[in-house]
Design an enzyme around this catalytic site. Structure first.
Site, PDB file in Angstrom:
ATOM      1  N   HIS A 213       0.816  -1.222   0.000  1.00  0.00           N
ATOM      2  CA  HIS A 213       0.000   0.000   0.000  1.00  0.00           C
ATOM      3  C   HIS A 213       0.847   1.268   0.000  1.00  0.00           C
ATOM      4  O   HIS A 213       0.379   2.326   0.413  1.00  0.00           O
ATOM      5  CB  HIS A 213      -0.946   0.005   1.212  1.00  0.00           C
ATOM      6  CG  HIS A 213      -2.033  -1.035   1.115  1.00  0.00           C
ATOM      7  ND1 HIS A 213      -2.779  -1.459   2.191  1.00  0.00           N
ATOM      8  CD2 HIS A 213      -2.496  -1.731   0.049  1.00  0.00           C
ATOM      9  CE1 HIS A 213      -3.655  -2.369   1.780  1.00  0.00           C
ATOM     10  NE2 HIS A 213      -3.501  -2.559   0.496  1.00  0.00           N
TER      11      HIS A 213
ATOM     12  N   THR B 158      -3.150  -8.882  10.810  1.00  0.00           N
ATOM     13  CA  THR B 158      -4.070  -8.260   9.846  1.00  0.00           C
ATOM     14  C   THR B 158      -5.440  -8.908   9.966  1.00  0.00           C
ATOM     15  O   THR B 158      -5.543 -10.116  10.157  1.00  0.00           O
ATOM     16  CB  THR B 158      -3.558  -8.375   8.387  1.00  0.00           C
ATOM     17  OG1 THR B 158      -4.611  -7.967   7.501  1.00  0.00           O
ATOM     18  CG2 THR B 158      -3.087  -9.761   8.012  1.00  0.00           C
TER      19      THR B 158
ATOM     20  N   ASN C 184      -2.471 -13.856  15.017  1.00  0.00           N
ATOM     21  CA  ASN C 184      -3.318 -12.658  15.110  1.00  0.00           C
ATOM     22  C   ASN C 184      -4.101 -12.663  16.416  1.00  0.00           C
ATOM     23  O   ASN C 184      -4.439 -13.724  16.938  1.00  0.00           O
ATOM     24  CB  ASN C 184      -4.304 -12.628  13.924  1.00  0.00           C
ATOM     25  CG  ASN C 184      -4.754 -11.233  13.569  1.00  0.00           C
ATOM     26  OD1 ASN C 184      -3.921 -10.362  13.315  1.00  0.00           O
ATOM     27  ND2 ASN C 184      -6.052 -10.990  13.586  1.00  0.00           N
TER      28      ASN C 184
HETATM   29  P1  NAD Z   1      -6.708  -3.962  10.742  1.00  0.00           P
HETATM   30  O1  NAD Z   1      -6.777  -2.851  11.748  1.00  0.00           O
HETATM   31  O2  NAD Z   1      -7.911  -4.218   9.898  1.00  0.00           O
HETATM   32  O3  NAD Z   1      -6.371  -5.326  11.488  1.00  0.00           O
HETATM   33  C1  NAD Z   1      -5.327  -5.430  12.423  1.00  0.00           C
HETATM   34  C2  NAD Z   1      -5.373  -6.825  13.017  1.00  0.00           C
HETATM   35  O4  NAD Z   1      -4.230  -6.992  13.835  1.00  0.00           O
HETATM   36  C3  NAD Z   1      -6.609  -7.074  13.881  1.00  0.00           C
HETATM   37  O5  NAD Z   1      -7.176  -8.316  13.519  1.00  0.00           O
HETATM   38  C4  NAD Z   1      -6.051  -7.127  15.306  1.00  0.00           C
HETATM   39  O6  NAD Z   1      -6.726  -8.063  16.118  1.00  0.00           O
HETATM   40  C5  NAD Z   1      -4.615  -7.583  15.061  1.00  0.00           C
HETATM   41  N1  NAD Z   1      -3.631  -7.143  16.048  1.00  0.00           N
HETATM   42  C6  NAD Z   1      -3.468  -5.905  16.595  1.00  0.00           C
HETATM   43  N2  NAD Z   1      -2.399  -5.896  17.433  1.00  0.00           N
HETATM   44  C7  NAD Z   1      -1.897  -7.163  17.424  1.00  0.00           C
HETATM   45  C8  NAD Z   1      -0.810  -7.802  18.083  1.00  0.00           C
HETATM   46  N3  NAD Z   1       0.001  -7.142  18.939  1.00  0.00           N
HETATM   47  N4  NAD Z   1      -0.588  -9.120  17.846  1.00  0.00           N
HETATM   48  C9  NAD Z   1      -1.393  -9.827  16.999  1.00  0.00           C
HETATM   49  N5  NAD Z   1      -2.427  -9.273  16.349  1.00  0.00           N
HETATM   50  C10 NAD Z   1      -2.668  -7.959  16.546  1.00  0.00           C
HETATM   51  O7  NAD Z   1      -5.432  -3.698   9.872  1.00  0.00           O
HETATM   52  P2  NAD Z   1      -5.025  -4.256   8.417  1.00  0.00           P
HETATM   53  O8  NAD Z   1      -5.597  -5.623   8.218  1.00  0.00           O
HETATM   54  O9  NAD Z   1      -3.575  -4.035   8.285  1.00  0.00           O
HETATM   55  O10 NAD Z   1      -5.793  -3.304   7.404  1.00  0.00           O
HETATM   56  C11 NAD Z   1      -5.759  -1.920   7.623  1.00  0.00           C
HETATM   57  C12 NAD Z   1      -5.351  -1.044   6.469  1.00  0.00           C
HETATM   58  O11 NAD Z   1      -4.923   0.166   7.061  1.00  0.00           O
HETATM   59  C13 NAD Z   1      -4.184  -1.494   5.671  1.00  0.00           C
HETATM   60  O12 NAD Z   1      -4.498  -1.205   4.363  1.00  0.00           O
HETATM   61  C14 NAD Z   1      -2.995  -0.607   6.097  1.00  0.00           C
HETATM   62  O13 NAD Z   1      -2.399  -0.022   4.971  1.00  0.00           O
HETATM   63  C15 NAD Z   1      -3.573   0.506   6.876  1.00  0.00           C
HETATM   64  N6  NAD Z   1      -2.960   0.772   8.205  1.00  0.00           N
HETATM   65  C16 NAD Z   1      -1.613   0.825   8.341  1.00  0.00           C
HETATM   66  C17 NAD Z   1      -1.048   1.091   9.573  1.00  0.00           C
HETATM   67  C18 NAD Z   1       0.447   1.121   9.689  1.00  0.00           C
HETATM   68  O14 NAD Z   1       1.123   1.367   8.706  1.00  0.00           O
HETATM   69  N7  NAD Z   1       1.009   0.845  10.866  1.00  0.00           N
HETATM   70  C19 NAD Z   1      -1.848   1.308  10.693  1.00  0.00           C
HETATM   71  C20 NAD Z   1      -3.241   1.271  10.516  1.00  0.00           C
HETATM   72  C21 NAD Z   1      -3.781   0.985   9.271  1.00  0.00           C
END
Ligand code: NAD
Length: 233
Positions: free
Chosen positions: A115, A182, A206
């Protein structure tokens, strides 16, 4: 860490990590869909991260990005570090949805930013890149007044072709695919797993369980704990 899982990592020569925001929550960057996530707090977040919104309200888009996406003090955690170590050994590729630049800071060698990245900012008018520090001071390009924007894939934009090709090449050669942090709700990223070599083993780590193909191993819990325990040398 179950011995069988450690053994799968030890034996693998072509690991592909498919990762998301959950990898960076331990670095202080909130994910989107957990209790503290951006989407949970603001149902319009998907609209604010669209190209449509960038064009219709550039000042509002800029403020949203600055307030919600940039975390200049964030540092890589053990999840980034252990995955980076495996890439440095030539045994792994990371395909991430994250845009935060923490995999680069951890020294990841084979990295696909599916992304895009917040660390590259360019002018939509003249396409010249500018330092992130300039963008965080002003949304307008000093030399021509064009709107600056981060090189991330907005909700109504296409995934860059080279990111797709690199992902498919890594997945078709994989012997172990590991999904980490994710919700697998964003497409086309969520569909990538279907392109894995059919002989590859599949593990997901996850906080919340994911719907996985038959035969996959679901490790429900904190990925920090999992990667703390994982031996990578
Ligand atoms: P999401 O928020 O939809 O899902 C995150 C997942 O990670 C959840 O299922 C949650 O339960 C799990 N999670 C959180 N902390 C955890 C941990 N310590 N250990 C294990 N699991 C954990 O995020 P996504 O699926 O990446 O989709 C979100 C979109 O937003 C993506 O397209 C991304 O580009 C963007 N995004 C990026 C960032 C970043 O760059 N850090 C942050 C937020 C969103």
């Amino acid at each position: 860490m179950e011995e069988a899982i450690q053994a799968q990592f030890d034996q693998a020569k072509h690991i592909v990590f498919l990762t998301g925001a959950g990898v960076s929550t331990a670095s202080g960057i909130p994910d989107f869909r957990s209790a503290n996530g951006l989407y949970t707090k603001d149902k319009n977040a998907e609209y604010y991260l669209s190209h449509r919104y960038f064009v219709s309200d550039p000042a509002g888009f800029y403020q949203f990005c600055k307030d919600n996406l940039y975390f200049p003090d964030a540092k890589p955690n053990v999840i980034h570090q252990k995955q980076a170590a495996l890439t440095q050994q030539g045994r792994a590729t990371v395909i991430t949805q994250n845009i935060d630049g923490l995999y680069e800071k951890a020294g990841t060698k084979h990295l696909v930013n599916f992304h895009g990245t917040l660390e590259r900012v360019y002018c939509e008018q003249c396409h010249q890149t500018v330092p992130v520090s300039d963008y965080l001071k002003s949304r307008l390009h000093a030399s021509d007044g064009g709107n600056l924007r981060p090189d991330i894939v907005l909700y109504d934009e296409a995934i860059p072709e080279d990111a797709i090709q690199q992902s498919l090449a890594a997945l078709s050669a994989a012997d172990l695919v590991v999904i980490v942090g994710t919700s697998l709700k964003v497409y086309p990223f969520a569909g990538l797993v279907q392109y894995a070599n059919p002989a590859a083993k599949l593990i997901a780590v996850n906080q919340e369980p994911l719907a996985l193909p038959a035969g996959a191993t679901m490790v429900t819990g904190d990925a920090v704990q999992f990667f703390d325990q994982l031996q990578v040398d």
